[in-house]
Design an enzyme around this catalytic site. Structure first.
Site, short mmCIF file in Angstrom:
data_model
loop_
_atom_site.label_atom_id
_atom_site.label_comp_id
_atom_site.label_asym_id
_atom_site.label_seq_id
_atom_site.Cartn_x
_atom_site.Cartn_y
_atom_site.Cartn_z
N SER A 67 0.78 -1.19 0.16
CA SER A 67 -0.04 -0.24 -0.18
C SER A 67 0.94 1.41 0.02
O SER A 67 2.01 1.19 0.49
CB SER A 67 -0.80 0.02 1.29
OG SER A 67 -1.77 -1.25 1.16
N1 SAH Z 1 -1.13 -4.97 4.17
C1 SAH Z 1 -0.16 -5.24 2.83
C2 SAH Z 1 -1.09 -4.60 1.68
C3 SAH Z 1 -1.23 -5.91 0.69
S1 SAH Z 1 -2.30 -5.56 -0.78
C4 SAH Z 1 1.02 -4.56 2.74
O1 SAH Z 1 1.56 -3.77 3.64
O2 SAH Z 1 1.92 -4.87 1.94
C5 SAH Z 1 -3.70 -6.68 -0.06
C6 SAH Z 1 -3.32 -8.30 0.38
O3 SAH Z 1 -4.64 -8.90 0.69
C7 SAH Z 1 -2.96 -8.86 -1.08
O4 SAH Z 1 -1.51 -9.49 -0.68
C8 SAH Z 1 -4.03 -10.11 -1.44
O5 SAH Z 1 -3.47 -11.21 -1.48
C9 SAH Z 1 -4.61 -9.89 0.42
N2 SAH Z 1 -6.06 -10.54 0.26
C10 SAH Z 1 -7.16 -10.23 -0.66
N3 SAH Z 1 -8.16 -10.92 -0.34
C11 SAH Z 1 -7.87 -11.44 0.90
C12 SAH Z 1 -8.48 -12.36 1.83
N4 SAH Z 1 -9.90 -12.68 1.52
N5 SAH Z 1 -7.83 -12.96 2.87
C13 SAH Z 1 -6.61 -12.43 3.10
N6 SAH Z 1 -6.05 -11.99 2.48
C14 SAH Z 1 -6.28 -11.38 1.35
#
Ligand code: SAH
Length: 219
Positions: A67
């Site tokens: 993010s």
């Molecule tokens: N918090 C992360 C942002 C990652 S983007 C950071 O600091 O880098 C969002 C993430 O959510 C992705 O890795 C995606 O695979 C995950 N995601 C999407 N749907 C999800 C679900 N139902 N359960 C767990 N993770 C999920």
């Protein structure tokens, strides 16, 4: 083996990023301190080394992103983290958001649905530095009932709706910070407060753009 180095140049760029976040309205000094002390470039491919402190999202593989720092700061500020808070994060991704929470001395439980990202995070550079981050492979819509209740829950992907099982896993007085899809494809940041066992209140904040929160596990 990659060599991780946090140079004066990186530290300088990080300070500039923190100043930018302040200008954009982030006022929680604990959030700004955490961002100032965490080398974000360690969470990215070394190809992004020079631009890691720009206020933007970057790809981390499997079609996912780390993010934007403003988004991380904004969501973390809304959580009003206290030392020792038990926090559930949906979407581990690069582990950057989880690390910000851990640096603020929260006890972090983070779930990722993509097997490859979850496996990759077993080599997470700060695995020993932050024993207060616990990693789980699973579907965030289900939460972690075995570890509930949580003081705070943060969702870092675009949610189609407010998952009822997550609200159920919040303590009374706890917050759920969640970007929820609107019709135009953007997400509205909401903070849900659980005021009683069967009652919540809702506050609306700015619009953001996240990768989708998907049902089920992948891999
Ligand atoms: N918090 C992360 C942002 C990652 S983007 C950071 O600091 O880098 C969002 C993430 O959510 C992705 O890795 C995606 O695979 C995950 N995601 C999407 N749907 C999800 C679900 N139902 N359960 C767990 N993770 C999920």
């Amino acid at each position: 083996m990659r060599r991780f180095e946090d140079s004066y140049q990186h530290k300088g760029l990080r300070k500039q990023l923190v100043n930018l976040l302040r200008e954009k309205g982030i006022i929680d000094e604990n959030v700004l301190d955490a961002i100032n002390s965490i080398p974000r470039h360690f969470f990215l491919d070394s190809a992004f080394d020079k631009i890691a402190y720009e206020d933007r999202a970057f790809p981390i593989g499997e079609g996912q992103t780390i993010s934007q720092p403003y988004t991380v700061a904004y969501q973390t500020q809304l959580l009003q983290i206290n030392k020792g808070d038990k926090v559930l994060e949906i979407g581990t991704g690069s582990v950057y958001q989880a690390t910000v929470l851990a640096e603020m001395q929260a006890r972090v439980y983070t779930i990722e649905r993509q097997k490859k990202l979850y496996e990759h995070n077993k080599q997470f550079v700060f695995r020993n530095k932050y024993p207060n981050i616990k990693f789980f492979y699973g579907d965030g819509f289900e939460g972690l009932p075995a570890y509930a209740p949580f003081d705070k829950i943060i969702i870092t992907a675009a949610a189609p709706y407010i998952p009822p099982k997550l609200v159920a896993q919040l303590k009374i007085g706890g917050y759920l910070v969640i970007p929820v899809d609107e019709e135009d494809g953007r997400q509205r940041m909401l903070r849900i407060t659980k005021v009683a066992e069967n009652a919540t209140t809702e506050e609306c904040f700015e619009y953001f753009s996240f990768v989708p929160m998907l049902q089920g596990k992948n891999g």
